[in-house]
Motif scaffolding. Sequence first.
Motif, PDB file in Angstrom:
ATOM      1  N   LYS A  85      -1.068 -14.260   9.291  1.00  0.00           N
ATOM      2  CA  LYS A  85      -0.054 -15.299   9.411  1.00  0.00           C
ATOM      3  C   LYS A  85      -0.068 -16.237   8.205  1.00  0.00           C
ATOM      4  CE  LYS A  85       0.054 -15.208  14.463  1.00  0.00           C
ATOM      5  NZ  LYS A  85      -0.143 -15.980  15.725  1.00  0.00           N
ATOM      6  N   THR A  86      -1.217 -16.344   7.544  1.00  0.00           N
ATOM      7  CA  THR A  86      -1.297 -17.035   6.261  1.00  0.00           C
ATOM      8  C   THR A  86      -1.740 -16.019   5.212  1.00  0.00           C
ATOM      9  OG1 THR A  86      -3.636 -17.663   6.448  1.00  0.00           O
ATOM     10  CG2 THR A  86      -2.013 -19.133   7.457  1.00  0.00           C
ATOM     11  N   ASP A  87      -1.355 -16.258   3.964  1.00  0.00           N
ATOM     12  CA  ASP A  87      -1.690 -15.311   2.899  1.00  0.00           C
ATOM     13  C   ASP A  87      -2.949 -15.701   2.142  1.00  0.00           C
ATOM     14  OD1 ASP A  87      -0.796 -17.541   1.581  1.00  0.00           O
ATOM     15  OD2 ASP A  87       0.699 -16.516   0.351  1.00  0.00           O
ATOM     16  N   GLN A  88      -3.688 -16.681   2.646  1.00  0.00           N
ATOM     17  CA  GLN A  88      -4.864 -17.163   1.917  1.00  0.00           C
ATOM     18  C   GLN A  88      -5.916 -16.076   1.733  1.00  0.00           C
ATOM     19  OE1 GLN A  88      -5.272 -21.070   4.330  1.00  0.00           O
ATOM     20  NE2 GLN A  88      -6.358 -21.479   2.421  1.00  0.00           N
ATOM     21  N   LEU A  89      -6.168 -15.283   2.769  1.00  0.00           N
ATOM     22  CA  LEU A  89      -7.198 -14.250   2.682  1.00  0.00           C
ATOM     23  C   LEU A  89      -6.845 -13.228   1.612  1.00  0.00           C
ATOM     24  CD1 LEU A  89      -9.837 -13.167   4.055  1.00  0.00           C
ATOM     25  CD2 LEU A  89      -8.341 -11.688   5.407  1.00  0.00           C
ATOM     26  N   ALA A 138      -0.876  -9.991  -3.631  1.00  0.00           N
ATOM     27  CA  ALA A 138      -1.410 -10.399  -2.334  1.00  0.00           C
ATOM     28  C   ALA A 138      -0.578  -9.792  -1.206  1.00  0.00           C
ATOM     29  CB  ALA A 138      -1.421 -11.918  -2.224  1.00  0.00           C
ATOM     30  N   ARG A 139       0.742  -9.792  -1.380  1.00  0.00           N
ATOM     31  CA  ARG A 139       1.610  -9.225  -0.342  1.00  0.00           C
ATOM     32  C   ARG A 139       1.419  -7.711  -0.228  1.00  0.00           C
ATOM     33  NH1 ARG A 139       7.064  -7.795   0.423  1.00  0.00           N
ATOM     34  NH2 ARG A 139       7.430  -7.770  -1.822  1.00  0.00           N
ATOM     35  N   GLN A 140       1.330  -7.028  -1.361  1.00  0.00           N
ATOM     36  CA  GLN A 140       1.130  -5.578  -1.321  1.00  0.00           C
ATOM     37  C   GLN A 140      -0.255  -5.228  -0.776  1.00  0.00           C
ATOM     38  OE1 GLN A 140       3.385  -3.311  -1.818  1.00  0.00           O
ATOM     39  NE2 GLN A 140       4.986  -4.715  -2.505  1.00  0.00           N
ATOM     40  N   PHE A 141      -1.252  -6.050  -1.101  1.00  0.00           N
ATOM     41  CA  PHE A 141      -2.604  -5.825  -0.580  1.00  0.00           C
ATOM     42  C   PHE A 141      -2.608  -5.938   0.943  1.00  0.00           C
ATOM     43  CE2 PHE A 141      -6.969  -7.773   0.172  1.00  0.00           C
ATOM     44  CZ  PHE A 141      -7.631  -6.558   0.129  1.00  0.00           C
ATOM     45  N   ALA A 142      -1.923  -6.957   1.474  1.00  0.00           N
ATOM     46  CA  ALA A 142      -1.837  -7.112   2.925  1.00  0.00           C
ATOM     47  C   ALA A 142      -1.042  -5.963   3.551  1.00  0.00           C
ATOM     48  CB  ALA A 142      -1.208  -8.450   3.273  1.00  0.00           C
ATOM     49  N   ASP A 143       0.055  -5.558   2.888  1.00  0.00           N
ATOM     50  CA  ASP A 143       0.877  -4.460   3.420  1.00  0.00           C
ATOM     51  C   ASP A 143       0.144  -3.129   3.378  1.00  0.00           C
ATOM     52  OD1 ASP A 143       2.920  -6.210   3.921  1.00  0.00           O
ATOM     53  OD2 ASP A 143       4.033  -5.758   2.083  1.00  0.00           O
ATOM     54  N   VAL A 166     -22.474  -1.470   3.297  1.00  0.00           N
ATOM     55  CA  VAL A 166     -22.427  -0.079   2.829  1.00  0.00           C
ATOM     56  C   VAL A 166     -21.533   0.751   3.748  1.00  0.00           C
ATOM     57  CG1 VAL A 166     -23.798   2.041   2.697  1.00  0.00           C
ATOM     58  CG2 VAL A 166     -24.587  -0.016   1.548  1.00  0.00           C
ATOM     59  N   GLN A 167     -21.730   0.617   5.049  1.00  0.00           N
ATOM     60  CA  GLN A 167     -20.908   1.361   5.997  1.00  0.00           C
ATOM     61  C   GLN A 167     -19.445   0.957   5.890  1.00  0.00           C
ATOM     62  OE1 GLN A 167     -22.345   3.840   8.009  1.00  0.00           O
ATOM     63  NE2 GLN A 167     -20.178   4.384   8.156  1.00  0.00           N
ATOM     64  N   SER A 168     -19.204  -0.329   5.692  1.00  0.00           N
ATOM     65  CA  SER A 168     -17.828  -0.823   5.600  1.00  0.00           C
ATOM     66  C   SER A 168     -17.130  -0.294   4.347  1.00  0.00           C
ATOM     67  CB  SER A 168     -17.820  -2.354   5.593  1.00  0.00           C
ATOM     68  OG  SER A 168     -18.356  -2.874   6.795  1.00  0.00           O
ATOM     69  N   PHE A 169     -17.794  -0.353   3.192  1.00  0.00           N
ATOM     70  CA  PHE A 169     -17.178   0.140   1.958  1.00  0.00           C
ATOM     71  C   PHE A 169     -17.095   1.667   1.947  1.00  0.00           C
ATOM     72  CE2 PHE A 169     -18.512  -4.081   0.289  1.00  0.00           C
ATOM     73  CZ  PHE A 169     -17.273  -4.507  -0.148  1.00  0.00           C
ATOM     74  N   ASP A 170     -18.062   2.330   2.565  1.00  0.00           N
ATOM     75  CA  ASP A 170     -18.024   3.792   2.627  1.00  0.00           C
ATOM     76  C   ASP A 170     -16.847   4.267   3.476  1.00  0.00           C
ATOM     77  OD1 ASP A 170     -19.042   6.361   2.003  1.00  0.00           O
ATOM     78  OD2 ASP A 170     -20.025   6.472   3.953  1.00  0.00           O
ATOM     79  N   ASP A 171     -16.565   3.549   4.546  1.00  0.00           N
ATOM     80  CA  ASP A 171     -15.425   3.891   5.412  1.00  0.00           C
ATOM     81  C   ASP A 171     -14.117   3.313   4.891  1.00  0.00           C
ATOM     82  OD1 ASP A 171     -17.230   5.158   7.070  1.00  0.00           O
ATOM     83  OD2 ASP A 171     -17.398   3.467   8.469  1.00  0.00           O
ATOM     84  N   ASN A 172     -14.179   2.546   3.802  1.00  0.00           N
ATOM     85  CA  ASN A 172     -13.009   1.861   3.253  1.00  0.00           C
ATOM     86  C   ASN A 172     -12.300   1.046   4.339  1.00  0.00           C
ATOM     87  OD1 ASN A 172     -11.323   1.099   1.128  1.00  0.00           O
ATOM     88  ND2 ASN A 172      -9.844   2.719   1.563  1.00  0.00           N
ATOM     89  N   ARG A 173     -13.088   0.287   5.086  1.00  0.00           N
ATOM     90  CA  ARG A 173     -12.521  -0.549   6.139  1.00  0.00           C
ATOM     91  C   ARG A 173     -11.598  -1.608   5.551  1.00  0.00           C
ATOM     92  NH1 ARG A 173     -16.577  -3.514   9.637  1.00  0.00           N
ATOM     93  NH2 ARG A 173     -14.693  -3.860  10.872  1.00  0.00           N
ATOM     94  N   PRO A 174     -10.562  -2.002   6.247  1.00  0.00           N
ATOM     95  CA  PRO A 174      -9.699  -3.084   5.759  1.00  0.00           C
ATOM     96  C   PRO A 174     -10.501  -4.363   5.534  1.00  0.00           C
ATOM     97  CG  PRO A 174      -8.672  -1.934   7.611  1.00  0.00           C
ATOM     98  CD  PRO A 174     -10.075  -1.420   7.516  1.00  0.00           C
ATOM     99  N   GLU A 187      12.236 -10.410  -8.886  1.00  0.00           N
ATOM    100  CA  GLU A 187      12.522  -9.843  -7.572  1.00  0.00           C
ATOM    101  C   GLU A 187      11.257  -9.226  -6.982  1.00  0.00           C
ATOM    102  OE1 GLU A 187      15.704  -7.098  -7.636  1.00  0.00           O
ATOM    103  OE2 GLU A 187      17.201  -8.540  -8.375  1.00  0.00           O
ATOM    104  N   LYS A 188      11.110  -9.348  -5.667  1.00  0.00           N
ATOM    105  CA  LYS A 188       9.944  -8.818  -4.988  1.00  0.00           C
ATOM    106  C   LYS A 188      10.066  -7.308  -4.797  1.00  0.00           C
ATOM    107  CE  LYS A 188       8.964 -13.041  -2.376  1.00  0.00           C
ATOM    108  NZ  LYS A 188       8.784 -13.624  -1.022  1.00  0.00           N
ATOM    109  N   LEU A 189       8.928  -6.661  -4.706  1.00  0.00           N
ATOM    110  CA  LEU A 189       8.892  -5.228  -4.420  1.00  0.00           C
ATOM    111  C   LEU A 189       9.067  -5.003  -2.920  1.00  0.00           C
ATOM    112  CD1 LEU A 189       5.880  -4.062  -6.624  1.00  0.00           C
ATOM    113  CD2 LEU A 189       8.287  -3.640  -7.063  1.00  0.00           C
ATOM    114  N   PRO A 190       9.569  -3.852  -2.523  1.00  0.00           N
ATOM    115  CA  PRO A 190       9.633  -3.550  -1.082  1.00  0.00           C
ATOM    116  C   PRO A 190       8.239  -3.366  -0.501  1.00  0.00           C
ATOM    117  CG  PRO A 190      10.254  -1.630  -2.387  1.00  0.00           C
ATOM    118  CD  PRO A 190      10.152  -2.780  -3.347  1.00  0.00           C
ATOM    119  N   ALA A 191       8.134  -3.487   0.813  1.00  0.00           N
ATOM    120  CA  ALA A 191       6.819  -3.396   1.465  1.00  0.00           C
ATOM    121  C   ALA A 191       6.187  -2.024   1.285  1.00  0.00           C
ATOM    122  CB  ALA A 191       6.955  -3.732   2.948  1.00  0.00           C
TER     123      ALA A 191
END
Length: 714
Positions: A457-461, A501-506, A302-310, A189-193
């Motif tokens: 829209k796709t889960d590839q990323l 992958a789903r939890q990472f996107a959520d 560095v700026q992206s990881f420091d800001d924890n950007r998506p 069973e899948k986890l909730p979002a």
Amino acid sequence: MSKQEVQLAELSLLMEALCEERLTAEEQQRLEEIVLSNPDAMQYYLNYAHLHGTLYWDQALGSDAEMAVASPVTDAELPVLKQPHDQVRRRSLSRAGLAATAVLGLVVVVWYVFRGPSTEPQLADNQQTPSELTPGPEETLVTEDGTRRSPRFDSSQHPMLRLRQDGTVTQLTDQPLVAAKPKALPPVEKLPADASDEAIVTFINHRIQDGWQAANITPSPAATDAEWVRRVYLDVIGRIPTPEEAENFLKSKQPDKHQQLVQKLLENPSYVTNWSTIWTRLLIGRSTSRGINRRALQDFLVQSFDDNRPWNDIVFDLVAAEGDADSNGATNFLLAHLNNQAVPATAITTRLFLGTQIQCTQCHNHPFNDATQSQFWEINSFFKQTKIVRKKRTDKKGEKDQTQLALVSLRDGGTTFYETRQGLMQPAYPKFAGVKIPEGPNVNRRQELAKLMTSGKTDQLARAMVNRMWAHFFAYGFTRPIDDMGYHNSPTHPELLDELARQFADSNYNIKQLIQWICLSDAYRLSSQFTADNASDDPDDGSTPNFSRMYVKQMTVEQLYDSLLVTTNPAEIVTDYQSAWKKMQKRDQWLQQFVYTHQNEENDETTTFDGTITQALLMMNGPLVQNSLDYNRKDTILASAIKERSPDARIKKLSLAALTRYPTSRELTELKRLVKERTRYLTSRNVPPQIAVQQSYQDVYWAYLNSNEFILIH
């Protein structure tokens, strides 16, 4: 000849037939069976197709001319690039030379792989002679189109294979080559979002345990605190812990100290420099060429990881970047790969961000999945609109001209044409995941591609990032290779990959959250030692990874460099990025001696570091190790250890500094004995007693630094 060698020998014959377009339906089915049942066969298939595509591309198109130097221009002034007519003619004229070059290159590769000397003696039980196994000159095979051909098979090269009269190749024994699949488990069973971190970690644990049950194996015991703390420091921030950091964790009695440490490391400045280094290496390699501004790209990361950007925002910026290499660091990714009509950019973009290898489809359809040649060029057409412009500028002193690269988009990209295997020129239009981009002068194709890749829209990323991150921490991902995902390459734990992958996107593509889930899982806290109950879980021999233990991996060259600095003087660890950049520049210059760049369609590179003579010499008497062994400097760990009053305290301090653990009782006893004997020997050679003692403990530290335990992440 082992079963795997027999299987790969058969695969080489099938691959030759595939590339020459004479593969029958039965042979194609056998090819698919071999590749899908054996990770090594899958890798061999990809390397073979990769080489074939490289030879095809180089012979058909030749080398690129140098980019002309241009003055600064606006988008309106840039002309629309059209397909050169003489290039199409050159493709047609080169086909005869292409065939000869490709066949010669592939024969050399197959000869090298399969004619190498065996490490074990081979005993042939079958007494049939080669003449009895090989069909006579009059025997021919009939292909699907009715043409007749003679089988290309040399029994002297493949003594464990039999060529039937129907043209199929079989082995002389009755044992099957296809690996047996583990027993099926009930659906999950899948986890909730909005699942909690604890629920996600529990889900990981349960799915990994399901894998153990299916494979009928028992996991290794839990790692010691010393093993785990060293492992997590290297994986998260790229260096071993200092003696003080290790001692604080080992002495802590808090029940949640593992979770606290992971969270602390994710806020450590070294986390930012480590992951920006990792992704700079993945994006443009270790060696910088073609005027790429490496510092600007790493500043962006560095700026992206420091800001924890998506993660999807970071990918969007890298794919859709515009401007010059200095002011917009993200542009340097594509600036490094837009050669050869953007074939490298097409291949590396899909491989890194989508976990899909499509480079072999640039010249033919994939034999057993739905990847087609047209799809490669449809993605390639997104880059058709993009142009590299070289601008001349003067430096701050105004003394000499400098060249600056810029990435610009034309108003109209035009149509991309590609040549099929039948010699026909076909048009390709920008299309991704079934979505075709409308034609128009104001449509920015790369921005549209970036939107389609990162919209969710796709889960590839998400799947590609989860798989890559899992492989970073466990040495193996859910697929092998990690960047060739698809139904043709089934993941080892599909439910776990899908859910992560789903939890990472959520989580809004939260990289730190993903790292925390992985590091707090039970699988990550297992020992690296085999037991009798999980000895079969050894991916090095081609088996499926079940993650019943921590797989040992070697330090990267960057991790080794930074860890050796820690073994010299922990006080020199830098915390601010400006100082860290100066250190990274020195490190990059140091590691260039190990890096070699390949001039292929992906601008690949390799290192001559892992397990080589160069590495051994570096560790024995290189300058970094010599700095660690300098007892005359008052600020080194070795000098500090020698000041300890007892031999036990000295050896314990050196062991903790190098191996992040205290010595065992037997180890301590033996080392004290060796120090005593070494000191006695040196003094007998008229070495002053104090220096003799220093040199004896120097030898102990040298032995620790040159041990496998130091160089390996376990």
